[in-house]
Write a protein that holds these residues in place. Structure first.
Motif, short mmCIF file in Angstrom:
data_model
loop_
_atom_site.label_atom_id
_atom_site.label_comp_id
_atom_site.label_asym_id
_atom_site.label_seq_id
_atom_site.Cartn_x
_atom_site.Cartn_y
_atom_site.Cartn_z
N LEU A 218 65.07 125.48 46.88
CA LEU A 218 65.32 126.63 46.01
C LEU A 218 66.73 126.60 45.44
N GLY A 219 66.87 127.23 44.28
CA GLY A 219 68.20 127.48 43.74
C GLY A 219 68.69 128.84 44.21
N VAL A 220 69.49 129.50 43.39
CA VAL A 220 70.01 130.81 43.81
C VAL A 220 69.04 131.93 43.51
N GLU A 221 67.92 131.62 42.82
CA GLU A 221 66.89 132.59 42.49
C GLU A 221 67.50 133.82 41.81
N GLN A 222 67.27 135.02 42.38
CA GLN A 222 67.79 136.24 41.77
C GLN A 222 69.10 136.70 42.40
N ARG A 223 69.77 135.81 43.12
CA ARG A 223 70.98 136.19 43.84
C ARG A 223 72.23 135.58 43.19
N GLY A 224 72.20 135.37 41.89
CA GLY A 224 73.32 134.71 41.23
C GLY A 224 74.65 135.42 41.42
N THR A 225 74.66 136.73 41.29
CA THR A 225 75.90 137.49 41.44
C THR A 225 76.47 137.34 42.84
N PHE A 226 75.59 137.50 43.85
CA PHE A 226 76.04 137.34 45.24
C PHE A 226 76.51 135.92 45.50
N TYR A 227 75.70 134.94 45.10
CA TYR A 227 76.00 133.56 45.48
C TYR A 227 77.26 133.05 44.80
N ASP A 228 77.50 133.49 43.57
CA ASP A 228 78.68 133.00 42.86
C ASP A 228 79.97 133.49 43.50
N ARG A 229 79.89 134.58 44.27
CA ARG A 229 81.06 135.07 45.01
C ARG A 229 81.15 134.44 46.40
N THR A 230 80.09 133.77 46.82
CA THR A 230 80.00 133.35 48.22
C THR A 230 80.08 131.84 48.38
N GLY A 231 79.10 131.12 47.88
CA GLY A 231 79.08 129.67 48.00
C GLY A 231 78.48 129.19 49.31
N ALA A 232 78.20 127.89 49.36
CA ALA A 232 77.48 127.31 50.48
C ALA A 232 78.27 127.35 51.77
N LEU A 233 79.59 127.17 51.70
CA LEU A 233 80.37 127.13 52.93
C LEU A 233 80.35 128.48 53.64
N ARG A 234 80.57 129.56 52.90
CA ARG A 234 80.55 130.89 53.50
C ARG A 234 79.13 131.30 53.89
N ASP A 235 78.16 130.97 53.05
CA ASP A 235 76.80 131.45 53.25
C ASP A 235 76.10 130.73 54.39
N MET A 236 76.37 129.44 54.58
CA MET A 236 75.59 128.65 55.52
C MET A 236 76.41 127.94 56.59
#
Length: 489
Positions: A218-236
């Motif tokens: 999957l990509g960022v789906e409908q979470r673009g705003t959240f993910y663009d502030r977060t990124g893979a390192l913080r999120d996972m």
């Protein structure tokens, strides 16, 4: 099972409808919930109970676990009886009235336990907890479950924890990491600490390297705003990957008490070798997906996703070499990676052992000389030990076979998914699979120099094509040590 009230804040959101409600339904269908246990969803939507039930019915066919039994029409008896547990209340974290109504509704039910699951944005955790305390819902029988990510960095995480701790004791706070609830992760502990056979070999003398991967198609789906502030390192990586590393590397706890287990995980996090700016440059890779194809279907690049900045520098992929500076693991590299829009959906832990010191038998080209233990978390759950055995026939040649250490295929016992297991643990008051505050702080402390170095530099994330295993630099990170990612070996 105690009589309980489970309150889901953000009860109409994606997490609640896609994971939490299906998990609770499965527990209900398995007769694991007390007959008088209630589930109350809250949200800002101006709907009543009937409207909430209608929303669940409309989404029923999309929820795999619910769809097996109740497909939105109410035809299934278990689904019908489950709906009797549900209610809905409009609650705004910034308004007093909703919480007063919530307290009034809960006071009329003789529940032994109240679990408040905060499936909301982290900035709402503090005001929700303050409101709960204001209306008398911070007593000892009340527990709060906090979803990740808990903050944006060490400082914001500590601020949220401080705010929650003003109203709840540490043993009332359940910081969830659903990967810890997966069956193979629990089996890893059983294999390590329930048997004499494996534990002596999980150390530097026998292990060449450990690889931990969480890959998503999957990509960022409908979470673009959240993910663009977060990124893979913080999120996972700061959460899931480091927790899995701890489960592999921890010393045997003295008991199965929650704090005994979490004490050993904390020791691992404290033993992680700190990342200097030079180490960050040499031992980390950050990437961002470009347009490509998944299962033959074209998909856009990250910067073309909705609500993502046109020139975003947010990473959707990260690979890191981590080193544990203790007696057991000194010199053994731990390779961690996670990414979106990768070649397949995969979560696995691979432990490569050293090769035999003297090879007696002919080995066909391409056949690995390394035994390995592979713990697969998704898409299917399994634990396999790969060995070399003789090929049938009158010549002595080697082939690879495996021992299947997972009993799922040979057992008729029901297997709970991660969210179901953790929700039941929260109701029962079992903290062992939840993250303690000092664990979380130490994880943020370790990733902090990575974030700072990336922020201070002007190097953009390395591009990779959607549908691949990430940027070439990820393979190079391992090849410098003479190894390769599991799927490339």
């Amino acid at each position: 099972m105690p009589v309980f009230d489970l309150v889901i804040f953000g009860g109409t959101g994606d997490l609640a409808c896609r994971k939490l409600i299906p998990a609770l339904f499965n527990a209900h269908r398995a007769r694991l919930l007390h007959a008088r246990g209630r589930i109350l969803a809250t949200g800002t939507e101006p709907i009543d109970r009937a409207g909430f039930i209608a929303m669940l019915e409309a989404r029923g066919r999309q929820m795999a676990q619910v769809g097996e039994a109740g497909t939105g029409g109410g035809a299934d008896a278990d689904w019908d009886s489950f709906l009797h547990r549900l209610d809905y209340l409009q609650v705004d974290a910034t308004q007093d009235s909703g919480f007063e109504a919530l307290a009034a509704g809960l006071s009329g039910h003789a529940s032994e336990v109240v679990v408040c699951y905060l499936a909301t944005a982290p900035h709402l955790f503090a005001p929700i907890c303050a409101q709960l305390a204001r209306v008398g819902l911070s007593k000892r029988n009340v527990r709060v479950v906090l979803e990740k990510p808990l903050g944006h960095d060490l400082e914001s995480s500590e601020a949220i924890n401080d705010a929650v701790a003003r109203f709840f004791e540490e043993d009332q706070i359940y910081r969830i990491d659903h990967y810890l609830g997966k069956e193979p992760v629990q089996n890893l502990m059983a294999i390590r600490f329930g048997n004499i056979l494996f534990e002596p070999f999980l150390r530097r003398e026998w292990v060449r390297d450990v690889q931990i991967t969480i890959a998503e198609e999957l990509g960022v789906e409908q979470r673009g705003t959240f993910y663009d502030r977060t990124g893979a390192l913080r999120d996972m990586l700061q959460s899931h990957l480091l927790q899995l590393l701890c489960m592999v590397a921890m010393e045997p706890p003295a008991t199965l008490d929650a704090d005994a287990i979490r004490d050993e995980k904390l020791k691992v996090l404290k033993a992680l070798r700190p990342m200097s700016p030079r180490c960050v440059a040499e031992r980390t890779v950050r990437g961002q997906y470009r347009q490509g194809a998944i299962d033959g279907r074209p998909v856009p690049g990250y910067r073309d996703e909705p609500d993502v900045a046109a020139h975003s520098q947010t990473e959707t992929f990260v690979a890191v070499r981590a080193d544990i500076a203790n007696w057991r693991w000194a010199g053994v590299p731990f390779y961690l990676r996670t990414g979106k829009r990768m070649a397949s959906r995969l979560a696995e832990i691979v432990i490569h052992f050293h090769r035999a010191p003297h090879e007696l038998f002919p080995r066909p080209p391409g056949l690995s000389a390394h035994n390995r233990l592979v713990i697969t978390l998704q898409p299917d759950e399994s634990i396999r030990l790969y060995l070399l055995t003789k090929t049938p026939g009158d010549t002595i040649a080697l082939r690879e076979t495996y021992l299947d250490l997972d009993l799922a295929s040979s057992s008729s016992e029901r297997r709970a998914d991660a969210y179901e297991r953790l929700l039941l643990d929260a109701i029962h008051g079992r903290l062992g699979l939840f993250v303690r505050r000092d664990e979380q702080a130490q994880a943020w402390h370790w990733v902090k120099p990575i974030l700072q170095t990336w922020s201070a530099g002007n190097q953009a994330p390395k591009p990779y094509t959607a549908g691949t295993w990430g940027p070439a630099a990820s393979s190079a990170l391992l090849s410098r040590d003479g190894v390769a990612w599991h799927e490339e070996a």
